[in-house]
Design a protein around this motif. Structure first.
Motif, short mmCIF file in Angstrom:
data_model
loop_
_atom_site.label_atom_id
_atom_site.label_comp_id
_atom_site.label_asym_id
_atom_site.label_seq_id
_atom_site.Cartn_x
_atom_site.Cartn_y
_atom_site.Cartn_z
N ASP A 61 16.96 145.11 108.72
CA ASP A 61 15.73 145.74 108.39
C ASP A 61 14.89 144.80 107.55
O ASP A 61 15.07 143.56 108.02
CB ASP A 61 16.29 146.72 107.36
CG ASP A 61 16.85 146.19 106.02
OD1 ASP A 61 16.72 145.00 105.89
OD2 ASP A 61 17.69 146.97 105.37
N GLU A 62 14.03 145.24 106.93
CA GLU A 62 12.95 144.33 106.38
C GLU A 62 13.56 143.28 105.10
O GLU A 62 12.88 142.41 105.19
CB GLU A 62 11.75 145.07 105.76
CG GLU A 62 11.92 145.92 104.62
CD GLU A 62 12.51 147.25 105.09
OE1 GLU A 62 13.37 148.12 104.20
OE2 GLU A 62 12.71 147.62 106.19
N LYS A 63 14.82 143.83 104.74
CA LYS A 63 15.45 142.78 103.74
C LYS A 63 16.50 142.17 104.50
O LYS A 63 17.22 141.37 103.57
CB LYS A 63 15.86 143.66 102.69
CG LYS A 63 14.88 144.39 101.90
CD LYS A 63 15.71 145.52 100.74
CE LYS A 63 14.88 146.34 100.15
NZ LYS A 63 15.46 147.39 99.30
N GLU A 64 16.74 141.97 105.71
CA GLU A 64 17.36 141.43 106.49
C GLU A 64 18.75 141.80 106.39
O GLU A 64 19.89 141.07 106.61
CB GLU A 64 17.51 139.80 106.21
CG GLU A 64 16.01 139.00 106.67
CD GLU A 64 15.98 138.96 108.07
OE1 GLU A 64 16.97 138.14 108.59
OE2 GLU A 64 15.03 139.73 108.65
N GLU A 65 19.03 142.88 106.02
CA GLU A 65 20.43 143.59 105.90
C GLU A 65 20.55 144.19 107.37
O GLU A 65 19.93 144.67 108.18
CB GLU A 65 20.34 144.85 104.92
CG GLU A 65 20.17 144.48 103.73
CD GLU A 65 21.20 143.73 102.89
OE1 GLU A 65 22.51 144.07 103.28
OE2 GLU A 65 21.09 143.19 102.11
#
Length: 156
Positions: A61-65
């Protein structure tokens, strides 16, 4: 969401999903799969991440999760007595976080792997799926995969 090659920073997220897959298999076949085991040590996983012949792709995702992954293995039987030397990209493992299923992340991961295989001039993409995992079987059938071979057993 974006899909990219896995990096060392993704290891915690990958390990979390590997545990989810293990529990699906353990719950379906506790005679074969241990509970709460770890498929790879951190050293093994780090080595796999850097191995170009075994690419791991992650959806993040956008948080690199890490939302999902696809472990792949390049296969070719060169100079085999009976098999041709086609290049196969084998999907060793594909998983989407169980809390995020139904959002087409798995389909996007699968399509990314297929596009990668086409770009790299592979002949086919293959995988194995346990019959205990009906959801995965239906998913792969919906993606257009058909049985190539069937493993059978008799428990004694």
């Amino acid at each position: 969401m974006r899909i990219r090659r896995a990096e060392k920073k993704d290891m915690a997220g990958i390990n979390r999903l590997l545990r989810q897959v293990l529990m699906v298999h353990h719950n379906g076949r506790p005679d074969l799969f241990k509970a709460n085991a770890k498929k790879y040590t951190d050293a093994q996983l780090e080595e796999l991440i850097s191995d170009d012949s075994k690419p791991i792709f992650v959806a993040v995702d956008e948080k690199e999760e890490v939302l999902g992954y696809a472990f792949c293995v390049m296969q070719q039987h060169v100079d085999n007595e009976i098999l041709t030397d086609i290049r196969t990209l084998y999907i060793d493992d594909l998983c989407v976080d169980e809390a995020l299923r139904g959002r087409h992340i798995g389909k996007q991961l699968y399509e990314y792997v297929v596009a990668y295989a086409r770009e790299q001039k592979f002949y086919n993409v293959t995988l194995n799926v346990w019959t205990l995992n009906e959801g995965a079987m239906k998913f792969y059938e919906a993606c257009g995969l058909v049985p190539q071979k069937i493993g059978m057993e008799k428990i004694l």
